[in-house]
Design a protein around this motif. Sequence first.
Motif, PDB file in Angstrom:
ATOM      1  N   PRO A 156       0.804  -1.233   0.000  1.00 58.82           N
ATOM      2  CA  PRO A 156       0.000   0.000   0.000  1.00 58.82           C
ATOM      3  C   PRO A 156       0.833   1.277   0.000  1.00 58.82           C
ATOM      4  O   PRO A 156       0.421   2.293  -0.566  1.00 58.82           O
ATOM      5  CB  PRO A 156      -0.834  -0.120   1.285  1.00 58.82           C
ATOM      6  CG  PRO A 156      -0.096  -1.103   2.134  1.00 58.82           C
ATOM      7  CD  PRO A 156       0.558  -2.050   1.201  1.00 58.82           C
ATOM      8  N   GLN A 157       2.012   1.259   0.606  1.00 58.02           N
ATOM      9  CA  GLN A 157       2.821   2.478   0.700  1.00 58.02           C
ATOM     10  C   GLN A 157       3.437   2.872  -0.654  1.00 58.02           C
ATOM     11  O   GLN A 157       3.847   4.011  -0.845  1.00 58.02           O
ATOM     12  CB  GLN A 157       3.945   2.282   1.735  1.00 58.02           C
ATOM     13  CG  GLN A 157       3.452   2.015   3.147  1.00 58.02           C
ATOM     14  CD  GLN A 157       3.057   0.557   3.362  1.00 58.02           C
ATOM     15  OE1 GLN A 157       3.127  -0.269   2.453  1.00 58.02           O
ATOM     16  NE2 GLN A 157       2.612   0.245   4.581  1.00 58.02           N
ATOM     17  N   TYR A 158       3.476   1.944  -1.597  1.00 57.86           N
ATOM     18  CA  TYR A 158       4.081   2.218  -2.905  1.00 57.86           C
ATOM     19  C   TYR A 158       3.244   3.200  -3.720  1.00 57.86           C
ATOM     20  O   TYR A 158       3.778   3.950  -4.540  1.00 57.86           O
ATOM     21  CB  TYR A 158       4.228   0.896  -3.678  1.00 57.86           C
ATOM     22  CG  TYR A 158       4.904   1.036  -5.021  1.00 57.86           C
ATOM     23  CD1 TYR A 158       6.285   0.983  -5.141  1.00 57.86           C
ATOM     24  CD2 TYR A 158       4.153   1.218  -6.187  1.00 57.86           C
ATOM     25  CE1 TYR A 158       6.910   1.108  -6.377  1.00 57.86           C
ATOM     26  CE2 TYR A 158       4.764   1.341  -7.423  1.00 57.86           C
ATOM     27  CZ  TYR A 158       6.136   1.289  -7.519  1.00 57.86           C
ATOM     28  OH  TYR A 158       6.756   1.429  -8.738  1.00 57.86           O
ATOM     29  N   LEU A 159       1.947   3.231  -3.477  1.00 54.80           N
ATOM     30  CA  LEU A 159       1.045   4.023  -4.309  1.00 54.80           C
ATOM     31  C   LEU A 159       1.318   5.525  -4.241  1.00 54.80           C
ATOM     32  O   LEU A 159       0.967   6.253  -5.161  1.00 54.80           O
ATOM     33  CB  LEU A 159      -0.412   3.750  -3.903  1.00 54.80           C
ATOM     34  CG  LEU A 159      -0.924   2.347  -4.255  1.00 54.80           C
ATOM     35  CD1 LEU A 159      -2.265   2.101  -3.594  1.00 54.80           C
ATOM     36  CD2 LEU A 159      -1.031   2.194  -5.763  1.00 54.80           C
ATOM     37  N   GLY A 160       1.938   5.988  -3.173  1.00 57.64           N
ATOM     38  CA  GLY A 160       2.170   7.422  -3.050  1.00 57.64           C
ATOM     39  C   GLY A 160       3.532   7.882  -3.527  1.00 57.64           C
ATOM     40  O   GLY A 160       3.843   9.085  -3.449  1.00 57.64           O
ATOM     41  N   ILE A 161       4.351   6.987  -4.038  1.00 57.51           N
ATOM     42  CA  ILE A 161       5.728   7.347  -4.408  1.00 57.51           C
ATOM     43  C   ILE A 161       5.788   8.084  -5.737  1.00 57.51           C
ATOM     44  O   ILE A 161       6.504   9.081  -5.875  1.00 57.51           O
ATOM     45  CB  ILE A 161       6.607   6.083  -4.449  1.00 57.51           C
ATOM     46  CG1 ILE A 161       6.740   5.508  -3.034  1.00 57.51           C
ATOM     47  CG2 ILE A 161       7.996   6.401  -5.019  1.00 57.51           C
ATOM     48  CD1 ILE A 161       7.463   4.185  -2.971  1.00 57.51           C
ATOM     49  N   PHE A 162       5.046   7.619  -6.729  1.00 55.58           N
ATOM     50  CA  PHE A 162       5.037   8.246  -8.053  1.00 55.58           C
ATOM     51  C   PHE A 162       3.716   8.970  -8.270  1.00 55.58           C
ATOM     52  O   PHE A 162       2.704   8.660  -7.645  1.00 55.58           O
ATOM     53  CB  PHE A 162       5.258   7.195  -9.143  1.00 55.58           C
ATOM     54  CG  PHE A 162       6.602   6.525  -9.080  1.00 55.58           C
ATOM     55  CD1 PHE A 162       7.727   7.115  -9.654  1.00 55.58           C
ATOM     56  CD2 PHE A 162       6.753   5.304  -8.432  1.00 55.58           C
ATOM     57  CE1 PHE A 162       8.968   6.499  -9.582  1.00 55.58           C
ATOM     58  CE2 PHE A 162       7.992   4.680  -8.356  1.00 55.58           C
ATOM     59  CZ  PHE A 162       9.106   5.281  -8.938  1.00 55.58           C
ATOM     60  N   ALA A 212      12.713   6.308  -1.019  1.00 57.69           N
ATOM     61  CA  ALA A 212      11.280   6.273  -0.716  1.00 57.69           C
ATOM     62  C   ALA A 212      10.722   4.861  -0.910  1.00 57.69           C
ATOM     63  O   ALA A 212       9.889   4.392  -0.111  1.00 57.69           O
ATOM     64  CB  ALA A 212      10.537   7.267  -1.610  1.00 57.69           C
ATOM     65  N   ILE A 213      11.170   4.175  -1.951  1.00 61.07           N
ATOM     66  CA  ILE A 213      10.690   2.815  -2.221  1.00 61.07           C
ATOM     67  C   ILE A 213      11.131   1.854  -1.118  1.00 61.07           C
ATOM     68  O   ILE A 213      10.332   1.033  -0.631  1.00 61.07           O
ATOM     69  CB  ILE A 213      11.194   2.328  -3.595  1.00 61.07           C
ATOM     70  CG1 ILE A 213      10.517   3.121  -4.724  1.00 61.07           C
ATOM     71  CG2 ILE A 213      10.916   0.837  -3.777  1.00 61.07           C
ATOM     72  CD1 ILE A 213      11.112   2.877  -6.095  1.00 61.07           C
ATOM     73  N   ILE A 214      12.393   1.938  -0.715  1.00 60.09           N
ATOM     74  CA  ILE A 214      12.903   1.034   0.336  1.00 60.09           C
ATOM     75  C   ILE A 214      12.184   1.284   1.651  1.00 60.09           C
ATOM     76  O   ILE A 214      11.828   0.336   2.377  1.00 60.09           O
ATOM     77  CB  ILE A 214      14.428   1.210   0.499  1.00 60.09           C
ATOM     78  CG1 ILE A 214      15.140   0.800  -0.793  1.00 60.09           C
ATOM     79  CG2 ILE A 214      14.940   0.385   1.669  1.00 60.09           C
ATOM     80  CD1 ILE A 214      14.853  -0.623  -1.245  1.00 60.09           C
TER      81      ILE A 214
END
Length: 419
Positions: A156-162, A212-214
């Motif tokens: 879920p946290q990946y959705l806000g990176i890009f 941010a991804i890590i």
Amino acid sequence: MIHIVFRMSIALPNQQLVGKPYKILHSSMNSLTTAVSKIKEAEELYSLESRIFLESTGIYHYPLFCYLRDKGFNCSVINPIITKNSTNMNIRKVHNDRFDSKKAALVGLKPDLKVSLMPSDLALNCRNLCREYYDLMDNRSAYVNKLQGELRMAFPQYLGIFSKVTINTSLTLLETYTSPNAFIEADKQEIIDTIKSTAHFGLTYAEKKYNAIIQAAHDANEFGYIIDSNIKRIRLYISFIRKYDEEIAGIMDALHNLVDSNEDTDFVKQIHLIETFKGAGFLSAVSLMGEIGDFSAFTKPKQLFAYFGLDPAVKQSGKFEGTKVQMSKRGSAIARRVIHVLTLQSISTSRTGEAKNPVLRDYYLKKCESKPKLVVMGAVSHKVCNMIFAILRDNKPFEIITPQEHIRQYNAAKCDEAA
């Protein structure tokens, strides 16, 4: 095997029907030639010139229309709504091909019958390509939603990176690593190089996104749940999105080539005129002209408005008047979609806060003081449609003018005509 079947009825000027409805099979040349023979026999027997009316049935009536037209007959297309509502041959509730063919034949006898103009091959090509484009985009959006659904569970946290999960950098990373642990275990430089090569923003940007991804991957191990089927579905949805992107790009190339190779036609010139409307791009202009087909069929703005299905569905009987007025939506869904986008563009502001169309934005804000926003949006859509009509009618590029200036120009034109 599925056969396309039409029923043909012949009606005389006195509304007398000749014989029984004849079945026409698209897959049988004997059936088609027999239909032509029957029409010619009726012409000779009654010493009358025939007029042929085909009820619009999406794409299925078009081959028969072209066949009969090429045989020298005067052919027209009528809207099925007209045949449904124009005549009441029987109080019984009957709906079949034979009965409908009789209704169409009798409707064709009306002197004030409104028929549809058949668009040119160029207009049909643009219409078909644009409709396919929007269909593919809708299907693509469905898989984007599915991909986001899987990520909300697994990462879920990946959705806000890009800015968008579907940009090339994001999809490339998810194709390669997919799970949070795969990102954590991967070589740092490998991920940074992937970001650099796909995003083209430099090392600083790549390192920032990597961190941010890590961080998101570690957080996902605390809050997130992933199983093998999530990984498979994420990769499957990405492959579908990639394929849709490829097909959509191919359609856009085909549209550009089609327009570029017909620059000398009035149809393409009208496309370029619509492109001058503030907020309208190439796709919007081609889509609108593809749905319009032949603009000469419209003499008033309200006709175009109704053709798009933006006209109100009136409910009134005696002293009763319905208060919940909605759009009829009987016209082109693609055209309504484009007009809606142009309406949103017209009332929006740029990044600097400047109104893209000051006249329409002022009109929108003023109307919002006393009416619901959706009602006002409908009113602005009406004005956008009127402006599109004026552009094509006057054969002039769009320019933003105030209502006062519009009245002045109108009065000046009236004075010139009187003189």
